[in-house]
Motif scaffolding. Structure first.
Motif, PDB file in Angstrom:
ATOM      1  N   TRP A  32       0.774  -1.250   0.000  1.00 53.48           N
ATOM      2  CA  TRP A  32       0.000   0.000   0.000  1.00 53.48           C
ATOM      3  C   TRP A  32       0.804   1.298   0.000  1.00 53.48           C
ATOM      4  O   TRP A  32       0.206   2.372   0.027  1.00 53.48           O
ATOM      5  CB  TRP A  32      -1.006   0.029   1.153  1.00 53.48           C
ATOM      6  N   TRP A  69       2.398  -6.367   6.113  1.00 52.27           N
ATOM      7  CA  TRP A  69       2.959  -5.427   5.145  1.00 52.27           C
ATOM      8  C   TRP A  69       4.475  -5.567   5.154  1.00 52.27           C
ATOM      9  O   TRP A  69       5.094  -5.657   6.207  1.00 52.27           O
ATOM     10  CB  TRP A  69       2.567  -3.993   5.493  1.00 52.27           C
ATOM     11  N   ALA A 212      -4.094   6.705   0.105  1.00 52.61           N
ATOM     12  CA  ALA A 212      -4.769   5.917   1.149  1.00 52.61           C
ATOM     13  C   ALA A 212      -5.050   6.802   2.351  1.00 52.61           C
ATOM     14  O   ALA A 212      -4.254   7.695   2.681  1.00 52.61           O
ATOM     15  CB  ALA A 212      -3.915   4.722   1.568  1.00 52.61           C
ATOM     16  N   ILE A 214      -6.145   6.143   6.349  1.00 51.58           N
ATOM     17  CA  ILE A 214      -6.272   5.080   7.347  1.00 51.58           C
ATOM     18  C   ILE A 214      -6.690   5.704   8.672  1.00 51.58           C
ATOM     19  O   ILE A 214      -5.991   6.574   9.211  1.00 51.58           O
ATOM     20  CB  ILE A 214      -4.939   4.339   7.529  1.00 51.58           C
ATOM     21  N   TRP A 237      -9.882   1.519   6.597  1.00 48.92           N
ATOM     22  CA  TRP A 237      -9.404   2.113   5.339  1.00 48.92           C
ATOM     23  C   TRP A 237     -10.577   2.836   4.678  1.00 48.92           C
ATOM     24  O   TRP A 237     -11.443   2.203   4.082  1.00 48.92           O
ATOM     25  CB  TRP A 237      -8.871   1.033   4.411  1.00 48.92           C
ATOM     26  N   PHE A 240      -8.542   3.928  -0.578  1.00 47.88           N
ATOM     27  CA  PHE A 240      -7.379   3.169  -1.042  1.00 47.88           C
ATOM     28  C   PHE A 240      -7.463   3.054  -2.556  1.00 47.88           C
ATOM     29  O   PHE A 240      -8.410   2.482  -3.094  1.00 47.88           O
ATOM     30  CB  PHE A 240      -7.324   1.781  -0.410  1.00 47.88           C
ATOM     31  N   ARG A 244      -6.687  -4.065  -3.463  1.00 49.63           N
ATOM     32  CA  ARG A 244      -6.702  -4.606  -2.114  1.00 49.63           C
ATOM     33  C   ARG A 244      -6.321  -6.086  -2.096  1.00 49.63           C
ATOM     34  O   ARG A 244      -6.639  -6.835  -3.010  1.00 49.63           O
ATOM     35  CB  ARG A 244      -8.089  -4.471  -1.485  1.00 49.63           C
ATOM     36  N   VAL A 248      -4.969  -5.463   3.372  1.00 46.25           N
ATOM     37  CA  VAL A 248      -5.500  -4.101   3.263  1.00 46.25           C
ATOM     38  C   VAL A 248      -7.004  -4.167   3.485  1.00 46.25           C
ATOM     39  O   VAL A 248      -7.794  -4.247   2.550  1.00 46.25           O
ATOM     40  CB  VAL A 248      -5.174  -3.467   1.897  1.00 46.25           C
ATOM     41  N   HIS A 299      -9.865 -10.436   2.527  1.00 44.66           N
ATOM     42  CA  HIS A 299      -9.448  -9.662   3.699  1.00 44.66           C
ATOM     43  C   HIS A 299     -10.224 -10.045   4.960  1.00 44.66           C
ATOM     44  O   HIS A 299      -9.874  -9.630   6.057  1.00 44.66           O
ATOM     45  CB  HIS A 299      -9.553  -8.158   3.426  1.00 44.66           C
TER      46      HIS A 299
END
Length: 350
Positions: A32, A69, A212, A214, A237, A240, A244, A248, A299
């Motif tokens: 990301w 990440w 992005a 957050i 999020w 974005f 994804r 994410v 996710h």
């Protein structure tokens, strides 16, 4: 001193653009954050945004991993802090280094640079990121460190804005962030939430430049930050621009101290999973609980990269029933109707 003319504006026609090889922008933290991109991280005071952004700085500077990440290689990071004493920064960075998986600590020590307001002499001017007449100086200062990423913690203490809701004042900050992108420098801006705690503070214009956004929100009724320095909050999020994957997505994050060592962990918000199961079931497209669970977005899987097991799916359906989200009778009726429809279609084909 003679005046210098600004550089001429550049343009490019489509043919040349399509025929020009473009170097791929490197990942600083996959999936990301790449070179030239900017991210806004916002939260209410005390939720843990500095703990998270310091950990991000360590991961990127040391080529480590955090919460799924990964920094493919160590990169240069300039962390500009507007409010913390230097000894607090030292203590936090020292304790957080072990929380980053696979970190090259020697690389992080060389690549992470700290520019802190409280490290300066009282008479030393500190850059104002909200002052338009200082933008050239600010940009020159940042570029002198040759960073791949600059982290600004936080906007309220680093940029003078008499009216954070004012579009004109916000536009000055946006212009600076745009110039950093033009210089191929990525940016993470740390900001406070508004009074509701459900969105960042200030003008919506601030969102225009970010790839992005957050938000960090604490669980209702829970302390976000305790005396030991551990943190527990939800990551949300709200914007974005990339593609994804399982890492994410909204989830609950916990920074926990075990045997004197801090560790980051995360889990998906339970009700998000349960509501997704209910919504998929009610489409009437599935004949079994396992098929519904297999259709969950990645996710929401319990383990990054691993599809949910039949046992886990059954357990989630039981939880959905216990919470009144979707009951066993309704699930059985919908799945049964889908099976009958499928069998009817097979009969008609015969």
């Amino acid at each position: 001193m003679p005046e210098t003319n600004p550089p001429t504006l550049l343009s490019i026609d489509l043919g040349v653009l399509l025929d020009t090889p473009m170097p791929e922008r490197r990942w600083l933290l996959s999936p990301w954050l790449r070179e030239q991109e900017s991210v806004l991280v916002w939260a209410a005071p005390g939720v843990g945004k500095t703990m998270l952004t310091l950990s991000l700085a360590l991961a990127i500077a040391g080529g480590g991993s955090l919460l799924g990440w990964t920094a493919p290689r160590p990169a240069r990071v300039l962390f500009i802090d507007g409010e913390m004493p230097l000894d607090d920064l030292k203590a936090r960075l020292g304790s957080l280094a072990a929380s980053v998986e696979g970190i090259d600590l020697a690389a992080a020590r060389a690549n992470l640079m700290i520019l802190a307001r409280h490290h300066q002499c009282p008479d030393t001017p500190f850059p104002d990121f909200g002052a338009e007449n200082q933008q050239d100086q600010v940009l020159s200062l940042i570029r002198s460190y040759q960073p791949d990423l600059v982290i600004l913690d936080n906007l309220s203490t680093l940029a003078t804005m008499d009216d954070e809701n004012g579009a004109a004042e916000t536009q000055r900050v946006v212009r600076l962030l745009t110039r950093l992108k033009q210089a191929r420098i990525a940016t993470v801006v740390v900001h406070h939430s508004g009074k509701s705690g459900r969105a960042y503070r200030g003008s919506s214009m601030l969102a225009t430049t970010f790839e992005a956004i957050i938000g960090l929100t604490k669980e209702p009724g829970a302390d976000a930050l305790d005396a030991s320095g551990t943190a527990r909050f939800n990551i949300e999020w709200s914007k974005f621009r990339g593609r994804r994957d399982a890492s994410v997505g909204d989830r609950l994050v916990h920074l926990k101290e075990t045997a004197g060592v801090l560790r980051w962990s995360s889990e998906m918000p339970q009700d998000e999973v349960l509501n997704a199961l209910a919504a998929l079931t009610r489409t009437g497209r599935f004949t079994t609980r396992a098929a519904v669970g297999a259709a969950l977005p990645e996710h929401l899987w319990p383990t990054l990269g691993s599809p949910p097991s039949a046992g886990w799916i059954s357990g989630q359906f039981r939880m959905a029933g216990a919470k009144g989200i979707i009951g066993k009778v309704e699930v059985d009726n919908i799945l049964g109707a889908a099976r009958e429809a499928t069998e009817g279609d097979l009969h008609d084909d015969l």
